[in-house]
Write an enzyme that holds these catalytic residues in place. Sequence first.
Site, PDB file in Angstrom:
ATOM      1  CG  ASP A  51      -1.734   1.230   1.360  1.00  0.00           C
ATOM      2  OD1 ASP A  51      -2.497   1.489   0.425  1.00  0.00           O
ATOM      3  OD2 ASP A  51      -1.616   1.948   2.374  1.00  0.00           O
ATOM      4  CB  THR A  86      -1.101   6.565   1.841  1.00  0.00           C
ATOM      5  OG1 THR A  86      -1.337   7.091   0.541  1.00  0.00           O
ATOM      6  CG2 THR A  86      -1.116   7.690   2.862  1.00  0.00           C
TER       7      THR A  86
END
Length: 673
Positions: A350, A352
């Site tokens: 992922d 962020t």
Amino acid sequence: MKHHTNHHAHMAADFRKRFWIALVLTIPILILSPLLQELVGLRDTIRFSGDLYVLFGLSTAVFFYGGWPFLKGLFQELASKQPGMMTLVSVAITTAYIYSSAVVFGLTGKVFFWELATLVDVMLLGHWIEMKSVMGASKALEALAKLMPSDAHKLMPDGSVKDVPLGELAVDDQVLIKPGEKIPADGVIVNGESAVNEAMLTGESTPVTKKTNDKVIGGAINGEGSLTIAVKGTGKDSFLSQVIDLVKQAQESKSKTQDLANTAAMWLTLIALSGGAITFFIWQGIMGRDLSFAIERAVTVMVIACPHALGLAVPLVIAVSTALAASNGLLIRNRPAFERARKVQAIIFDKTGTLTEGRFGVTDTLLFSQDIDENTLHQYAASVEANSEHPIAKAIAASSDNKLPIENFRGIAGKGAEAWVEGKEIKVVSPGFLREQDIGMDDKRVEELKAQGKTVVFVLFDGQLKGAIALADIIRPESKQAIAALKAMGIKCIMLTGDNKQVAQWVSDQVGLDEFFAEVLPQDKAAKVKEVQSRGKLVAMTGDGVNDAPALAQADLGIAIGAGSDVAVETADVILVRSNPLDVVALLNLSKATYAKMIQNLVWATGYNAFAIPLAAGALYSWGVLLSPALGAALMAASTVIVAINARLLTISRSPVAVEVLPDHKLGGESAK
């Protein structure tokens, strides 16, 4: 955990006591044994009337007292229909004892009391070493449990400070932590600033600077400053308690490789028992040797085949690897998934909060005038934005430590902010403000920054455009190193993000990813994991453990990164305490190294038996090669010690490491999650 540790400590003490008593009794047994008397030429000197009865009495004491743990284990293994090492030892010493006792009371043959005694001594010594090794593997957890101080300096409503036991602390109590003291509970700093050493909790050797509103973890060591914290987690809810529980569960969880070891041990037991019977039949029934020789060979076969080292091979590696992982900030929740980590072919990150820090930061600065430099531009812009709470404003404010006094600060709704700084009217504004005011901007560099998905703001001095500042989600400095290390291990690196393709492309280019999925909604992340799995790859998913939960569950290995003090992430197989992508590399390396140690131990434990059993049976007797029961026991104990030492040599690395392992098909394979 305490009960678990006390159990091993009690067993170690019991084996130690039995070993020393049996060893003392063994000395006169050796002196009185006819075979040893003949070997040293003192048979006529040492013999006396009734000496065999004394020998029988001493040997009986060794058999029942020293051999009791093995005799008890025999009944437990038979009751559970899982014959193993205890069965082998018990059969060996019982055979020697009964046969030798019969010789004392009239049967023609030789007595094997000295072999019985030395076998019991060596087995007790081996078990004592085992228990000490297992206890040593749990010392990292004991160290964690000892991290907490015994009391805390609680701030009372009247402003006084009272020392109270940790058990009396409640959520939202305020506690004073003096320089050099241990932090008594998880909490949030309400006053003060200090460097905090979290090395025992996260593996991070460098003290971390903490200030107001930062979280602190109970058990960490405060540095040079005084801190006041509001308690947020105590007792079982604390980070440290959750870590200890997770590590304990992982140490006690069933390993797929352990299943293999248990199966091997059962078969080895059957081979040893049948091998002993066949050996006895061949030497007595076919070769026509005397009963004592045939029994000696049968006893030696059963002793040499004891799966002592085999029983220790996998559990000790599990204990060592789990404790090692915990002390380096890697918390294993699902051991089979951890063991699969060595076979991961693709990792999905992922963006962020995982590859990036999840906060805006300045990435580029453009100057449109020769009468200003970068430092001055940042100083003036930061001075204005220091009065705004907007995330972009905070990032610009953090770009300069030398802020200037301002006057007449005013926010420009949706467009930026302005203020007077040293007699100059400074505006920090968006592209929309420039369009509104019809201020021309045709610099190609601005368009290039926008194409990368960066946010660009402009700085005006007295209405004149002086420069531009570009901002983006800051990429973690370790991300590029981690991706390079993973690619060096032959693993495909992929990124998932809800951001647009320009942002995704920029991050991908910066860290060197193989592939990325952009504009992915949280509910669609699991589908992307499934898509990569459909390519025939074993996939790991690395995320923050909250909105990535479905994807973490879908992956073959779910890794929650940067969990901080929120360690109970139910969907993750492994939790990384620190927000450091290099810990993913460490995790995969540890999985490979752990598996390699397991296989090394299994190969040693079973290979040694395969070599020694034929020798014990007398396969090389015509060449003068025979293994006595005592020598067989000594070799078996040496095998156990080697297995224990090999497990303790396990290490962890955050660089790409090539680990030699046997192909899976030689181990029966493993199923995917």
